[in-house]
Write a protein that holds these residues in place. Structure first.
Motif, PDB file in Angstrom:
ATOM      1  N   LEU A  83      -8.864  -7.603   4.505  1.00 22.16           N
ATOM      2  CA  LEU A  83     -10.306  -7.829   4.394  1.00 22.16           C
ATOM      3  C   LEU A  83     -11.039  -6.518   4.110  1.00 22.16           C
ATOM      4  O   LEU A  83     -11.941  -6.472   3.282  1.00 22.16           O
ATOM      5  N   ALA A  98     -10.409  -5.734   0.519  1.00 22.30           N
ATOM      6  CA  ALA A  98     -11.239  -6.580  -0.342  1.00 22.30           C
ATOM      7  C   ALA A  98     -12.654  -6.015  -0.421  1.00 22.30           C
ATOM      8  O   ALA A  98     -13.276  -5.985  -1.486  1.00 22.30           O
ATOM      9  N   MET A 153       0.826  -1.205   0.000  1.00 27.40           N
ATOM     10  CA  MET A 153       0.000   0.000   0.000  1.00 27.40           C
ATOM     11  C   MET A 153       0.862   1.257   0.000  1.00 27.40           C
ATOM     12  O   MET A 153       0.543   2.239  -0.672  1.00 27.40           O
ATOM     13  N   GLN A 166      -4.325 -17.666   5.424  1.00 32.05           N
ATOM     14  CA  GLN A 166      -2.922 -17.570   5.836  1.00 32.05           C
ATOM     15  C   GLN A 166      -2.761 -16.945   7.221  1.00 32.05           C
ATOM     16  O   GLN A 166      -1.744 -16.374   7.533  1.00 32.05           O
ATOM     17  N   ASP A 167      -3.786 -17.075   8.040  1.00 32.17           N
ATOM     18  CA  ASP A 167      -3.738 -16.436   9.359  1.00 32.17           C
ATOM     19  C   ASP A 167      -2.527 -16.852  10.182  1.00 32.17           C
ATOM     20  O   ASP A 167      -1.895 -16.039  10.823  1.00 32.17           O
ATOM     21  N   PHE A 199      -5.236   2.523   2.489  1.00 31.00           N
ATOM     22  CA  PHE A 199      -5.182   1.441   1.500  1.00 31.00           C
ATOM     23  C   PHE A 199      -4.202   1.675   0.358  1.00 31.00           C
ATOM     24  O   PHE A 199      -4.058   0.821  -0.511  1.00 31.00           O
ATOM     25  N   LEU A 239     -14.159  -8.323 -13.020  1.00 32.92           N
ATOM     26  CA  LEU A 239     -12.792  -8.702 -12.676  1.00 32.92           C
ATOM     27  C   LEU A 239     -12.446  -8.234 -11.263  1.00 32.92           C
ATOM     28  O   LEU A 239     -11.817  -8.943 -10.472  1.00 32.92           O
ATOM     29  N   MET A 240     -12.896  -7.030 -10.944  1.00 34.56           N
ATOM     30  CA  MET A 240     -12.667  -6.436  -9.630  1.00 34.56           C
ATOM     31  C   MET A 240     -13.278  -7.305  -8.524  1.00 34.56           C
ATOM     32  O   MET A 240     -12.683  -7.482  -7.469  1.00 34.56           O
ATOM     33  N   LEU A 241     -14.486  -7.815  -8.784  1.00 34.73           N
ATOM     34  CA  LEU A 241     -15.155  -8.673  -7.795  1.00 34.73           C
ATOM     35  C   LEU A 241     -14.349  -9.956  -7.581  1.00 34.73           C
ATOM     36  O   LEU A 241     -14.176 -10.408  -6.448  1.00 34.73           O
ATOM     37  N   LEU A 244     -12.622  -3.033  -2.762  1.00 35.55           N
ATOM     38  CA  LEU A 244     -12.578  -3.512  -4.154  1.00 35.55           C
ATOM     39  C   LEU A 244     -13.938  -4.019  -4.591  1.00 35.55           C
ATOM     40  O   LEU A 244     -14.396  -3.747  -5.699  1.00 35.55           O
ATOM     41  N   ARG A 251      -4.354  -8.850   8.447  1.00 36.97           N
ATOM     42  CA  ARG A 251      -5.573  -9.568   8.108  1.00 36.97           C
ATOM     43  C   ARG A 251      -6.766  -8.610   7.983  1.00 36.97           C
ATOM     44  O   ARG A 251      -7.497  -8.643   6.986  1.00 36.97           O
ATOM     45  N   GLN A 283     -10.515 -13.024  -4.239  1.00 35.95           N
ATOM     46  CA  GLN A 283      -9.186 -13.626  -4.167  1.00 35.95           C
ATOM     47  C   GLN A 283      -8.393 -13.080  -2.969  1.00 35.95           C
ATOM     48  O   GLN A 283      -7.781 -13.840  -2.214  1.00 35.95           O
ATOM     49  N   VAL A 284      -8.414 -11.747  -2.822  1.00 33.57           N
ATOM     50  CA  VAL A 284      -7.696 -11.118  -1.707  1.00 33.57           C
ATOM     51  C   VAL A 284      -8.272 -11.609  -0.381  1.00 33.57           C
ATOM     52  O   VAL A 284      -7.536 -11.988   0.535  1.00 33.57           O
ATOM     53  N   ALA A 285      -9.598 -11.643  -0.273  1.00 28.43           N
ATOM     54  CA  ALA A 285     -10.247 -12.077   0.960  1.00 28.43           C
ATOM     55  C   ALA A 285      -9.917 -13.545   1.247  1.00 28.43           C
ATOM     56  O   ALA A 285      -9.561 -13.912   2.373  1.00 28.43           O
ATOM     57  N   VAL A 335     -11.113 -10.324  -8.039  1.00 30.86           N
ATOM     58  CA  VAL A 335      -9.891  -9.958  -7.318  1.00 30.86           C
ATOM     59  C   VAL A 335     -10.190  -9.744  -5.841  1.00 30.86           C
ATOM     60  O   VAL A 335      -9.432 -10.189  -4.963  1.00 30.86           O
ATOM     61  N   ALA A 336     -11.317  -9.095  -5.549  1.00 31.46           N
ATOM     62  CA  ALA A 336     -11.714  -8.860  -4.153  1.00 31.46           C
ATOM     63  C   ALA A 336     -11.875 -10.199  -3.432  1.00 31.46           C
ATOM     64  O   ALA A 336     -11.376 -10.381  -2.314  1.00 31.46           O
ATOM     65  N   ARG A 370      -7.347 -15.426   0.197  1.00 28.35           N
ATOM     66  CA  ARG A 370      -5.939 -15.597   0.595  1.00 28.35           C
ATOM     67  C   ARG A 370      -5.721 -15.194   2.047  1.00 28.35           C
ATOM     68  O   ARG A 370      -4.993 -15.846   2.776  1.00 28.35           O
ATOM     69  N   THR A 371      -6.353 -14.074   2.416  1.00 32.70           N
ATOM     70  CA  THR A 371      -6.181 -13.567   3.767  1.00 32.70           C
ATOM     71  C   THR A 371      -6.696 -14.567   4.788  1.00 32.70           C
ATOM     72  O   THR A 371      -6.039 -14.851   5.785  1.00 32.70           O
ATOM     73  N   LEU A 372      -7.871 -15.121   4.500  1.00 33.62           N
ATOM     74  CA  LEU A 372      -8.486 -16.034   5.454  1.00 33.62           C
ATOM     75  C   LEU A 372      -7.705 -17.349   5.555  1.00 33.62           C
ATOM     76  O   LEU A 372      -7.811 -18.051   6.547  1.00 33.62           O
TER      77      LEU A 372
END
Lengths: 113, 144
Positions: free
Chosen positions: A98, A101, A41, B122-123, B21, B107-109, A104, A94, B114-116, B111-112, B118-120
């Protein structure tokens, strides 16, 4: 090479849809270049600075800038950015991901309808 | 009067989003400039870029102090993006805008999600230790 492609994509999409480059740069840095959230970022922000300077110069030659109006939103924007970065340091990676996301998702929806 | 207060408040909010962000803030600046201050779309887009500069300078200055900015990467991204803008402007005139816009939105949806996702998943790995070591490494990197 990856960074060049990400930058090209960011410039390309921001010209096409008027979305800021950051909305493209940040997720690609996260997903493809495997940056952590805060460096992704922060680096995106610095890159946008370069893009904005170039854009301003090119529009400036056409006389389309309104410096007064820019100051009215840009100066509060600067203050907000200091608050935003301070807040960012306090959030967990984390949570940050979120929330991003979610942002986005909102922008995606807005473009879709 | 109230319009100005509102415009300033949205400017502030755009800055918070930018700092939080790493986005520019243009997404909020442009509609604020057209709806709030009565600029045309073209003037608003140009002026938004100018307004992004102080926002980004302030944000980057703070991020530099936190040790998060990778200057070399930023330079490459920024310069490549300028080239991309040229390409985008050329193509924008020859392609069906509405369709492209929807595709990009979709595409944005993705990617969103995907980001969410991945985050969930790799805690365990992005815990405190890793964050601390990353910050330490970044601080020792030379500025600019």
């Amino acid at each position: 090479v990856l960074l060049v492609l990400i930058g090209l994509a960011a410039g390309f999409f921001s010209a096409l849809f008027g979305v800021g480059g950051g909305i493209v740069i940040v997720p690609l840095l996260l997903l493809l270049a495997h940056f952590l959230q805060r460096p992704a970022m922060a680096t995106s922000l610095a890159a946008i600075g370069i893009i904005a300077v170039a854009g301003t110069i090119s529009y400036g030659f056409h006389g389309e800038l309104k410096p007064g109006a820019a100051a009215i939103v840009g100066i509060p924007g600067a203050i907000g950015a200091i608050a935003g970065t301070a807040l960012q340091q306090r959030l967990a990676n984390r949570t940050l991901s979120l929330l991003f996301a979610l942002l986005l998702f909102g922008i995606g929806l807005k473009l879709l309808v | 009067m109230w319009t100005i207060v509102l415009v300033v408040a949205i400017g502030l909010l755009a800055g918070v989003l930018a700092g939080l962000f790493g986005v520019g803030g243009g997404i909020l600046f442009v509609p604020t400039l057209t709806l709030g201050l009565g600029l045309t779309q073209l003037h608003a887009e140009a002026t938004s870029l100018l307004a992004i500069i102080p926002t980004v300078v302030a944000g980057t200055w703070r991020q530099q102090r936190y040790g998060n900015v990778r200057w070399r990467s930023a330079l490459i991204l920024g310069l490549a993006a300028i080239a991309g803008v040229e390409g985008g402007v050329q193509l924008a005139e020859s392609l069906p805008q509405a369709t492209l816009r929807r595709l990009f939105g979709a595409l944005m949806l993705v990617v969103a999600a995907q980001v969410a996702f991945r985050t969930l998943h790799q805690d365990g790995r992005t815990g405190k230790a890793r964050t601390a070591s990353t910050l330490g490494a970044a601080k020792s990197a030379p500025p600019e």
